[in-house]
Design a protein around this motif. Structure first.
Motif, PDB file in Angstrom:
ATOM      1  N   TYR B 131       0.822  -1.203   0.000  1.00 28.40           N
ATOM      2  CA  TYR B 131       0.000   0.000   0.000  1.00 28.40           C
ATOM      3  C   TYR B 131       0.860   1.259   0.000  1.00 28.40           C
ATOM      4  CZ  TYR B 131      -4.394  -2.419   0.464  1.00 28.40           C
ATOM      5  OH  TYR B 131      -5.478  -3.185   0.209  1.00 28.40           O
ATOM      6  N   ARG B 141      -5.778   4.315  -3.195  1.00 31.46           N
ATOM      7  CA  ARG B 141      -5.994   3.163  -2.331  1.00 31.46           C
ATOM      8  C   ARG B 141      -6.910   2.126  -2.967  1.00 31.46           C
ATOM      9  NH1 ARG B 141      -5.373   1.807   3.001  1.00 31.46           N
ATOM     10  NH2 ARG B 141      -6.682   0.003   3.388  1.00 31.46           N
ATOM     11  N   ALA B 142      -7.980   2.618  -3.560  1.00 26.19           N
ATOM     12  CA  ALA B 142      -8.953   1.706  -4.162  1.00 26.19           C
ATOM     13  C   ALA B 142      -8.290   0.865  -5.263  1.00 26.19           C
ATOM     14  CB  ALA B 142     -10.118   2.506  -4.733  1.00 26.19           C
ATOM     15  N   GLU B 143      -7.416   1.529  -6.003  1.00 22.76           N
ATOM     16  CA  GLU B 143      -6.699   0.847  -7.075  1.00 22.76           C
ATOM     17  C   GLU B 143      -5.858  -0.298  -6.517  1.00 22.76           C
ATOM     18  OE1 GLU B 143      -4.967   4.296  -9.002  1.00 22.76           O
ATOM     19  OE2 GLU B 143      -4.152   2.930 -10.519  1.00 22.76           O
ATOM     20  N   ASP B 145      -6.271  -1.823  -3.583  1.00 17.02           N
ATOM     21  CA  ASP B 145      -7.193  -2.851  -3.086  1.00 17.02           C
ATOM     22  C   ASP B 145      -7.536  -3.813  -4.205  1.00 17.02           C
ATOM     23  OD1 ASP B 145      -7.493  -2.060  -0.497  1.00 17.02           O
ATOM     24  OD2 ASP B 145      -9.149  -0.680  -0.905  1.00 17.02           O
ATOM     25  N   HIS B 146      -7.868  -3.199  -5.343  1.00 16.42           N
ATOM     26  CA  HIS B 146      -8.339  -3.940  -6.492  1.00 16.42           C
ATOM     27  C   HIS B 146      -7.274  -4.903  -7.011  1.00 16.42           C
ATOM     28  CE1 HIS B 146     -10.791  -4.574  -9.969  1.00 16.42           C
ATOM     29  NE2 HIS B 146      -9.808  -4.231 -10.778  1.00 16.42           N
ATOM     30  N   LYS B 147      -6.013  -4.493  -6.916  1.00 11.36           N
ATOM     31  CA  LYS B 147      -4.956  -5.285  -7.536  1.00 11.36           C
ATOM     32  C   LYS B 147      -4.129  -6.072  -6.532  1.00 11.36           C
ATOM     33  CE  LYS B 147      -4.575  -2.276 -11.435  1.00 11.36           C
ATOM     34  NZ  LYS B 147      -4.139  -0.895 -11.615  1.00 11.36           N
ATOM     35  N   GLU B 149      -4.438  -8.794  -4.810  1.00  7.01           N
ATOM     36  CA  GLU B 149      -4.302 -10.237  -5.043  1.00  7.01           C
ATOM     37  C   GLU B 149      -3.279 -10.510  -6.142  1.00  7.01           C
ATOM     38  OE1 GLU B 149      -4.764 -13.443  -4.248  1.00  7.01           O
ATOM     39  OE2 GLU B 149      -5.079 -12.289  -2.414  1.00  7.01           O
ATOM     40  N   GLU B 150      -3.471  -9.778  -7.243  1.00  8.41           N
ATOM     41  CA  GLU B 150      -2.610  -9.950  -8.410  1.00  8.41           C
ATOM     42  C   GLU B 150      -1.156  -9.633  -8.057  1.00  8.41           C
ATOM     43  OE1 GLU B 150      -2.936  -8.115 -12.771  1.00  8.41           O
ATOM     44  OE2 GLU B 150      -4.723  -7.844 -11.531  1.00  8.41           O
ATOM     45  N   HIS B 183       2.238  -3.352 -11.663  1.00 11.86           N
ATOM     46  CA  HIS B 183       0.776  -3.349 -11.695  1.00 11.86           C
ATOM     47  C   HIS B 183       0.187  -1.956 -11.614  1.00 11.86           C
ATOM     48  CE1 HIS B 183       1.570  -7.558 -11.008  1.00 11.86           C
ATOM     49  NE2 HIS B 183       0.374  -7.770 -11.510  1.00 11.86           N
TER      50      HIS B 183
END
Lengths: 288, 425
Positions: B131, B141-143, B145-147, B149-150, B183
């Protein structure tokens, strides 16, 4: 063919040139990096207390010890505390306010010297760093303020007369003035320490000295017979803020003229700080 | 129609002041300021400071007027020797420092992988650092969160993701750092030598990711010493030399020219009959050469080779003569140094006349790459003369191991003996 020439200004997101403006505060960019600010505050707070036993309790231990020491030496022995307020509360309120200002100054003054590695590698609005430091110091201030309130309640339960007045509403203004004063001074110093490292040593010492030119140890009213000294104290923009803090909690008249002066000083120092900070942020990577 | 330019660099110049800022004290600055006010020259610049073409007084021009455009979707390699200005260019592009002159215009979000993992806080866990690192690179932050896992999957260190990064190995930090940066999905990705770290497996992953990025119409600037990777990844290359663009064109051509200029064709050099042949009053070099021990011309990792020095000498009765070589790789790292008398301490007169001194370099020893040889001649315990970069040669990769087209790390690539035994044998 070239209906829209790519060199049209709006066609580019970033234009990097040597001669930037002498003053810059890109609020839009700062806003974009707000998540970084939040994360830096979190990093500050968690990293500070990992592997300590007492953790955030240190925020309470330090002002309590200072308070009792001051109350004993300056209050009891020297008799400097004013009548009417329990001297523990008198000193604690002054120390809590002073700690916040001093904390912001000393921490933000290390913005560049403490983050050399990061800043010479990646671009981000540098101002995020001192702003996050101010915010994390604010958290400590909050804890100390809560401690002060707990002590007040103890005294109230034991019969101290107290009624919260409308002055309480001035507290956020006081916090804002202190934050601006501290941040402005801090970034000003941080900009200068990249060149003159000696300033780094002076900061801690200077802030400590400055405390003796503030009404932390005795109220300003004690200086009525010493006009020169009074002038000196009044020059310190933290003086009206500390006096006002005590008014907020223990009643009295808010020193509006003094607060206006403190606000003005905070704005001027912050502006000056921004100018120097911006200059250094452009050349910083070349100096270290 | 051609894609629009996303980076425009125009007459970009960068000057560093040598030694001026570093040691400044307040009083120095005051006197300088006072002199400037009165229109006098800087009182602190030493008198008679040497002036050559790159140093003017105490200044150093790292970039001296660079021009190029990069269009959307291009993958451009930036090559050049150490000190050619590559890293300065990167610093300017990534806005870590500001130019002295000229302008850079950028369209779209640009992210640089200048030293991945910068900004990791050792006390925070891998996850927390993802983060923090993402936010430093400008992600929301949202971005992240979204990635998340990847990113964790790509880094390949899921097991340790909740461990403080201070317990990570440097390799793990790099993996995590690259995973975050890769990413970010910037429109323009600036990559600096990431391939120099991590194992082959991870490098392959990184290059794969970069190809993905390039394939999706985004732009990559790739700064590297790894010519194989530049040739295979980039369509176009820009060769920087001494702060200027020496050549800009198709990657294959530029890389070939670059390698050519850097000493491949200097496997032998002759000074015979030349008035300015290197030497002193006793010894004169006639020639020097590098050639495979078993004939032929190509040196690969498995070819032992000779470094040969021919010289003419007057009689040296006490045999007090030593000749040595320094071998540098393309990153200017001294790979090894060796000298004749280290190996052969026999004392005895050296007769007047022509001699050949041969040093055999065994194989497999050196890693593939370009090397330069400096020759030093010593007598009476002093270096008498030196021929810098007298020779250049290339160690070719030879047979490839596996599918990895890049270069293995390290100066040396010896084949060592490994043995597996049961433990309580």
């Amino acid at each position: 063919m070239h209906a829209a020439r790519p060199s049209d200004l709006e066609e580019w997101d970033v234009i990097i040139r040597p001669d930037g403006p002498w003053w810059r505060l890109d609020l839009k960019e700062l806003w974009h990096y707000r998540d970084l600010l939040v994360l830096l505050v979190k990093r500050d707070i968690t990293a500070q207390y990992k592997q300590t036993l007492l953790g955030p309790l240190w925020h309470v231990v330090q002002p309590l010890t200072t308070t009792f020491t001051f109350a004993l030496i300056f209050g009891k022995a020297a008799g400097l505390a004013p009548p009417g307020i329990p001297s523990v509360l008198f000193y604690m309120s002054g120390i809590v306010a002073w700690n916040f200002f001093a904390g912001v100054v000393t921490r933000t003054s290390k913005t560049f010297t403490g983050n050399t590695q990061l800043m010479s590698k990646v671009y981000f609005p540098r101002l995020v760093v001192p702003m996050s430091m101010t915010a994390s110091t604010l958290v400590g201030y909050g804890i100390q303020l809560a401690t002060l309130i707990v002590f007040m309640l103890i005294y109230v339960l034991r019969g101290m007369p107290w009624q919260p007045g409308p002055e309480l509403a001035a507290l956020p203004l006081l916090v804002l003035i202190m934050a601006l004063l501290g941040l402005g001074t801090g970034i000003l110093v941080s900009a200068m320490t990249t060149k003159y490292r000696d300033l780094g040593f002076l900061v801690g010492f200077g802030v400590q000295l400055l405390m003796y030119a503030s009404p932390v140890i005795f109220p300003l009213s004690r200086l009525q017979n010493y006009p020169v000294l009074l002038r000196v104290f009044e020059l310190n923009p933290m003086t009206p803020v500390i006096e006002a803090t005590r008014v907020v909690f223990f009643g009295g008249a808010l020193p509006w003229a003094g607060l206006a002066y403190a606000t003005g000083a905070a704005l001027v120092i912050s502006l000056l700080g921004l100018v120097f900070f911006h200059r250094v942020e452009r050349s910083f990577a070349d100096i270290v | 129609m051609e894609a629009r330019p996303v980076i425009e660099v125009e007459d970009l110049r960068k000057r560093y002041r040598l030694g001026v800022v570093g040691g400044a004290t307040l009083s120095d600055d005051l006197s300088r300021f006072w002199a400037r006010l009165r229109g006098l020259p800087d009182p602190l610049v030493p008198i008679g400071t040497e002036v050559d073409d790159q140093r003017v007084g105490e200044e150093f021009w790292a970039l001296r007027g660079i021009n190029f455009h990069v269009r959307q979707g291009e993958t451009v390699g930036i090559i050049g020797r150490n000190g050619a200005g590559k890293s300065t260019l990167l610093k300017l592009l990534s806005r870590v420092t500001t130019p002295t002159g000229g302008v850079i215009r950028v369209k779209g979000r640009m992210a640089s992988l200048l030293e991945v993992g910068t900004g990791f806080n050792p006390e925070l866990t891998g996850r927390e650092n993802i983060y923090l690192n993402g936010a430093i690179l400008g992600m929301r932050r949202a971005e992240i969160d979204h990635k998340l896992e990847e990113i964790i999957a790509f880094s390949g260190i899921r097991h340790h993701i909740d461990t403080p990064t201070k317990r990570y190995s440097s390799g793990m930090k790099v993996r995590l750092g690259f995973a975050v940066a890769a990413h970010l999905e910037p429109e323009i990705l600036v990559v600096d030598e990431v391939l120099a770290v991590g194992d082959a497996e991870f490098q392959k992953k990184c290059l794969g990711k970069m190809k993905d990025v390039a394939g999706s119409g985004r732009t990559i600037l790739f700064v590297s010493h790894n010519m194989t990777a530049v040739q295979s990844l980039c369509q176009r290359a820009i060769w920087l030399h001494a702060g200027q663009v020496r050549m800009d064109g198709p990657a294959d051509e530029v890389v070939r020219a670059y390698l050519g200029a850097h000493a491949t064709d200097r496997a032998d050099v002759s000074w015979e009959g030349q008035a300015d042949a290197p030497g002193d009053e006793v010894v004169q070099l006639l020639y020097a050469a590098v050639h495979p021990a078993e004939g032929g011309h190509i040196i690969d990792r498995r070819t032992p080779f000779f470094v040969e020095v021919g010289f003419r000498t007057k009689e040296i009765p006490d045999g007090d003569l030593n000749i040595g070589i320094h071998v540098y790789n393309e990153q200017d790292v001294l790979a090894f140094a060796s000298s004749w008398r280290e190996a052969d301490r026999t004392e005895g007169a050296i007769a007047a006349g022509d001699h050949v001194l041969r040093c055999e370099v065994p194989a497999p020893l050196l890693n593939e790459g370009m090397y330069r040889v400096t020759i030093n001649v010593f007598r009476t315990a002093r270096m008498r003369f030196q021929v810098e970069e007298a020779l250049g040669f290339e160690v070719h990769p030879g047979e490839r191991e596996g599918a990895w087209f890049g270069r293995k790390k390290g100066v040396f690539r010896p084949l060592l003996k490994w043995q597996l035994d049961p433990r309580d044998a």
